[in-house]
Design a protein around this motif. Structure first.
Motif, PDB file in Angstrom:
ATOM      1  N   GLY A   5       0.817  -1.206   0.000  1.00  0.00           N
ATOM      2  CA  GLY A   5       0.000   0.000   0.000  1.00  0.00           C
ATOM      3  C   GLY A   5       0.851   1.255   0.000  1.00  0.00           C
ATOM      4  N   GLN A  21      -0.550   5.470   9.827  1.00  0.00           N
ATOM      5  CA  GLN A  21      -1.381   4.765   8.860  1.00  0.00           C
ATOM      6  C   GLN A  21      -2.810   4.542   9.357  1.00  0.00           C
ATOM      7  N   LEU A  23      -6.706   2.698   8.010  1.00  0.00           N
ATOM      8  CA  LEU A  23      -7.213   1.731   7.048  1.00  0.00           C
ATOM      9  C   LEU A  23      -8.700   1.509   7.290  1.00  0.00           C
ATOM     10  N   ILE A  32     -10.763  -0.883  -0.528  1.00  0.00           N
ATOM     11  CA  ILE A  32      -9.982  -0.673   0.686  1.00  0.00           C
ATOM     12  C   ILE A  32      -9.390   0.730   0.623  1.00  0.00           C
ATOM     13  N   GLN A  34      -6.884   3.532   2.293  1.00  0.00           N
ATOM     14  CA  GLN A  34      -5.730   3.694   3.177  1.00  0.00           C
ATOM     15  C   GLN A  34      -5.324   5.161   3.191  1.00  0.00           C
TER      16      GLN A  34
END
Length: 245
Positions: A5, A21, A23, A32, A34
């Protein structure tokens, strides 16, 4: 699922340390999402890039010179929406900080979003550090049945001039308003205290992941008495969150 990612040194991410990070994973075949400091991207469950990395300042429509930090992301499994939050501060040196909240208008995070720029309700001169986000699906907004529940924000407030911890504050935002692009009202707590009278610190609002759960309240949990030998937890329950809006 296993694929590469975002990295904090990815183009548009500013190489900000730490990466912080965040998510959010959709249900079924949904994508998804991120985020890291300072960008966001969307991937398919197979790892294909669906939305190339975009600077969070661009995503939220705030100035590129604004201080941005601490992205958080959730997926609302009941209402099928993605949620992204972060903090930003303006001025040099910083004098006013904000909560930025983005909610996808559908279950497709590559599409349109509603975004909101909310000043710290405690006032200017404070940093809303390490914001946490939670959500539930229980309480409908008064007079409405669609999009039940709230988005809960909690942060640690520090003085921008003295670098000293002050207190916590919690914000409660209606999903019905946010998901319909209607702006926002909010109810908030400031200066939450522990049973011994000390100020709370880094409480985490719960996330209702199961669409079939119906908790009677939203819970906040804190690790009490930091340090060697600390072994206590403090829990708060917030019921009827829209009773005073």
């Amino acid at each position: 699922i296993n694929f590469g990612g975002l990295q904090q040194n990815t183009a548009a991410c500013g190489d900000w340390t730490p990466g912080d990070q965040a998510l959010a994973i959709g249900d079924g075949s949904n994508p998804i999402l991120q985020a890291v400091n300072l960008c966001l991207a969307v991937y398919s469950p197979a790892g294909a890039v669906l939305k190339a990395p975009v600077a969070l300042s661009t995503f939220f429509g705030i100035g590129s010179s604004t201080i941005i930090s601490d992205p958080r992301a959730l997926y609302d499994w009941y209402n099928h929406r993605f949620i992204v939050t972060l903090l930003d501060c303006t001025g040099s040196p910083a004098t006013q900080c904000y909560y930025d909240v983005g909610v996808s208008q559908t279950d497709d995070p590559t599409g349109a979003w509603w975004t909101y720029h909310i000043p710290t309700p405690t006032g200017g001169g404070v940093l809303n550090d390490f914001p946490r986000v939670g959500q539930d699906i229980t309480s409908p907004f008064p007079g409405q049945t669609a999009y039940p529940g709230a988005i809960y924000l909690a942060s640690n407030l520090y003085s921008l001039t003295k670098n000293a911890y002050l207190k916590e504050e919690w914000l409660i935002l209606s999903k019905y308003q946010l998901y319909n692009g209607l702006g926002y009202n909010f109810w908030y707590f400031s200066g939450i205290t522990n049973p011994d009278g000390s100020n709370s610190f880094t409480s985490q609002p719960a996330n209702t992941w199961n669409p079939y759960e119906r908790p009677r309240a939203e819970f906040f949990l804190e690790s009490f008495a930091f340090g060697v030998g600390a072994n206590k937890l403090v829990a708060w329950a917030v019921s009827n969150p829209f009773g005073y809006i």
